[in-house]
Design a protein around this motif. Sequence first.
Motif, mmCIF file in Angstrom:
data_model
loop_
_atom_site.group_PDB
_atom_site.id
_atom_site.type_symbol
_atom_site.label_atom_id
_atom_site.label_comp_id
_atom_site.label_asym_id
_atom_site.label_seq_id
_atom_site.Cartn_x
_atom_site.Cartn_y
_atom_site.Cartn_z
ATOM 1 N N TRP A 225 19.139 -5.171 -10.028
ATOM 2 C CA TRP A 225 17.934 -4.451 -9.501
ATOM 3 C C TRP A 225 17.377 -3.352 -10.530
ATOM 4 N N ASP A 226 15.988 -3.497 -10.924
ATOM 5 C CA ASP A 226 15.306 -2.778 -11.607
ATOM 6 C C ASP A 226 14.690 -1.672 -11.286
ATOM 7 N N MET A 227 13.786 -1.645 -10.118
ATOM 8 C CA MET A 227 12.902 -0.916 -9.771
ATOM 9 C C MET A 227 12.716 -0.724 -8.153
ATOM 10 N N HIS A 228 12.214 0.232 -7.680
ATOM 11 C CA HIS A 228 11.780 0.211 -6.254
ATOM 12 C C HIS A 228 10.795 1.126 -5.730
ATOM 13 N N TRP A 229 10.236 0.802 -4.671
ATOM 14 C CA TRP A 229 9.025 1.879 -4.329
ATOM 15 C C TRP A 229 8.709 1.719 -2.816
ATOM 16 N N THR A 230 8.042 2.728 -2.417
ATOM 17 C CA THR A 230 7.784 2.602 -0.792
ATOM 18 C C THR A 230 6.582 3.044 -0.618
ATOM 19 N N GLY A 231 5.977 2.366 0.369
ATOM 20 C CA GLY A 231 4.572 2.490 0.734
ATOM 21 C C GLY A 231 4.449 2.824 2.227
ATOM 22 N N MET A 232 3.294 3.297 2.593
ATOM 23 C CA MET A 232 3.126 3.777 3.949
ATOM 24 C C MET A 232 2.202 2.636 4.838
ATOM 25 N N LEU A 233 2.411 2.222 6.148
ATOM 26 C CA LEU A 233 1.755 1.430 6.865
ATOM 27 C C LEU A 233 1.084 2.054 7.953
ATOM 28 N N ASP A 234 0.071 1.930 8.567
ATOM 29 C CA ASP A 234 -0.527 2.361 9.650
ATOM 30 C C ASP A 234 -0.346 1.491 10.989
ATOM 31 N N PHE A 235 0.536 1.937 11.769
ATOM 32 C CA PHE A 235 0.837 1.001 12.886
ATOM 33 C C PHE A 235 0.169 1.593 14.335
ATOM 34 N N THR A 236 -0.039 0.337 15.201
ATOM 35 C CA THR A 236 -0.434 1.020 16.410
ATOM 36 C C THR A 236 0.272 0.243 17.516
ATOM 37 N N PRO A 237 0.378 0.685 18.765
ATOM 38 C CA PRO A 237 1.357 0.253 19.680
ATOM 39 C C PRO A 237 1.266 -1.197 19.843
ATOM 40 N N ASP A 238 0.054 -1.756 19.947
ATOM 41 C CA ASP A 238 -0.110 -3.363 20.358
ATOM 42 C C ASP A 238 -0.165 -3.914 19.047
ATOM 43 N N HIS A 239 -0.091 -3.464 17.900
ATOM 44 C CA HIS A 239 0.001 -4.182 16.764
ATOM 45 C C HIS A 239 -1.227 -4.749 16.365
ATOM 46 N N LEU A 240 -2.448 -4.342 16.889
ATOM 47 C CA LEU A 240 -3.832 -4.657 16.697
ATOM 48 C C LEU A 240 -4.520 -3.513 15.852
ATOM 49 N N MET A 241 -5.531 -3.953 14.991
ATOM 50 C CA MET A 241 -6.248 -2.949 14.361
ATOM 51 C C MET A 241 -7.326 -2.178 15.580
ATOM 52 N N ARG A 242 -7.869 -1.185 15.114
ATOM 53 C CA ARG A 242 -9.117 -0.378 15.620
ATOM 54 C C ARG A 242 -10.107 -0.258 14.771
ATOM 55 N N LEU B 255 18.285 2.127 -11.857
ATOM 56 C CA LEU B 255 17.425 1.660 -10.621
ATOM 57 C C LEU B 255 16.334 2.871 -10.866
ATOM 58 N N ARG B 256 15.030 2.342 -11.239
ATOM 59 C CA ARG B 256 13.880 3.316 -11.498
ATOM 60 C C ARG B 256 12.916 3.272 -10.016
ATOM 61 N N GLN B 257 12.551 4.522 -9.927
ATOM 62 C CA GLN B 257 11.468 4.397 -8.649
ATOM 63 C C GLN B 257 10.083 4.316 -9.367
ATOM 64 N N GLN B 258 9.586 2.938 -9.275
ATOM 65 C CA GLN B 258 8.463 2.619 -9.882
ATOM 66 C C GLN B 258 7.955 1.367 -8.918
ATOM 67 N N CYS B 259 6.470 1.377 -8.973
ATOM 68 C CA CYS B 259 5.954 0.268 -8.267
ATOM 69 C C CYS B 259 5.900 -0.814 -9.201
ATOM 70 N N LEU B 260 6.375 -1.988 -9.081
ATOM 71 C CA LEU B 260 6.261 -2.959 -10.009
ATOM 72 C C LEU B 260 4.923 -3.533 -10.214
ATOM 73 N N TRP B 261 3.786 -3.571 -9.280
ATOM 74 C CA TRP B 261 2.671 -4.111 -9.364
ATOM 75 C C TRP B 261 1.774 -3.481 -10.317
ATOM 76 N N GLU B 262 2.112 -1.999 -10.556
ATOM 77 C CA GLU B 262 1.445 -1.271 -11.388
ATOM 78 C C GLU B 262 2.004 -1.273 -12.616
ATOM 79 N N HIS B 263 3.371 -1.555 -12.716
ATOM 80 C CA HIS B 263 4.071 -1.623 -13.881
ATOM 81 C C HIS B 263 3.961 -2.742 -14.997
ATOM 82 N N VAL B 264 3.538 -3.940 -14.210
ATOM 83 C CA VAL B 264 3.306 -5.244 -14.930
ATOM 84 C C VAL B 264 1.625 -5.092 -15.643
ATOM 85 N N LEU B 265 0.965 -4.140 -15.131
ATOM 86 C CA LEU B 265 -0.421 -4.151 -15.644
ATOM 87 C C LEU B 265 -0.698 -3.223 -16.808
ATOM 88 N N PRO B 266 -1.603 -3.221 -17.393
ATOM 89 C CA PRO B 266 -1.812 -2.350 -18.588
ATOM 90 C C PRO B 266 -2.412 -1.123 -17.844
#
Length: 429
Positions: free
Chosen positions: A334-351, A5-16
Amino acid sequence: MASQLRQQCLWEHVLPPSAPGTPLAGETTAEVCVIGAGITGLCAAIHLLEQGRTVVVIDANRVGHGGSGRNVGLVNAGTWIKPDDVEATLGPVQGARLNSVLGQAPAEVFAMIERHGIDCQARNEGTLHMAHNPAGVADLRARHAQWSRRGADVELLSGGRCEEYCGTDKVAAALLDRRAGTLNPMAYARGLAAVVERLGGRLFQQSAVTGLQREGFGWRAHTAAGSVLADKVVISTGAYTEGEWSVVRGNYFRGYYYQVASRPLEGAAAEGVLPHGQGSWDTRAVLSSIRRDSEGRLLLGSLGRVDNKPAWFIKAWADRIQRHYFPALGKVEWDMHWTGMLDFTPDHLMRLYEPAAGLVAVTGYNGRGNTTGTVVGRALAEFLLTDRAEDLPIPFSANKPVSVPGLRSAFYETGFSLYHAGQCLRVIL
């Protein structure tokens, strides 16, 4: 032999492989400096360039490095919360406007892709929000009723039709949103960057901003090896914002989202998983997302991070979800896994922010960046061109930092980890 199981983002892996990014060196000028080469910043740059403005885009890493290239790839309509809740929070007028803008956001994404010929495996087949229990069914009924009153093309599936679309009998109901769809988010981000450069914009990567200050009637953004002097600035760095210079730092708390991808699957059982091409997620508080990519891989995801967890834990979690929903697949490699970050707000609405004249910023997409970033990028660009704040999808916010954002992030991450451990141990699902 079991696969590694590799730590790699699939979306980048399948692109040139992408060409090395050019760092900023020396001083340069532009009418607008965009900080952050994600979907928001790139869409803002495209709109400004199409209106004849000179634009420089700078990013601390590479195009798509952040949430723009590492997300699930769902092209969702609306916000994380129900449309009635949006209007209750913002008021009937502003809430209705935001619901309308984000309800039409998938159409804007697909139009952008078609207009510029972006190859990102986009499919406008809709999405499925899947009920995992009776409370989930009630939630979907409410969402269906609220969106239907607003004229959205949504359908609540049940019985055999639900099982047909989801490919599992473990889902009691599913909300099919035909406005929505899927794409490869890294390919979308890279495609937008190519459009920026084709239109004459200058893009500098591996160039973290170290300071932003007023200079004359404009702004100077400093990096380690250069600077940009611009009349106006767009800050679109989201959860990947670093440095005390940024006005949005502290106005959100960070969360994480991980994904696990299988090797390409073949056969009747594999073709029976989401057979009509929708991406999906369930109604759990700590949700599971499920989709297939253009090469037949099964992608599972959830809130939290796994870049700090052992391979056995990641595989055990993925096995648990897969065997619950799709036991006919048998053992999945299972071949690969990756983690990304999200920006949350308390009311779940953007600012949206305008801390000073000529300086605009955004944060708090709460996991809806593909669509929200596309429309907000355009909206911020139009504001810089017209100064019409009333045309924005949501009014500018006052600077209201989230209390103890680091503790909030740690609290949520601990809860997600315990929940996933319970899933691995078959205590909960």
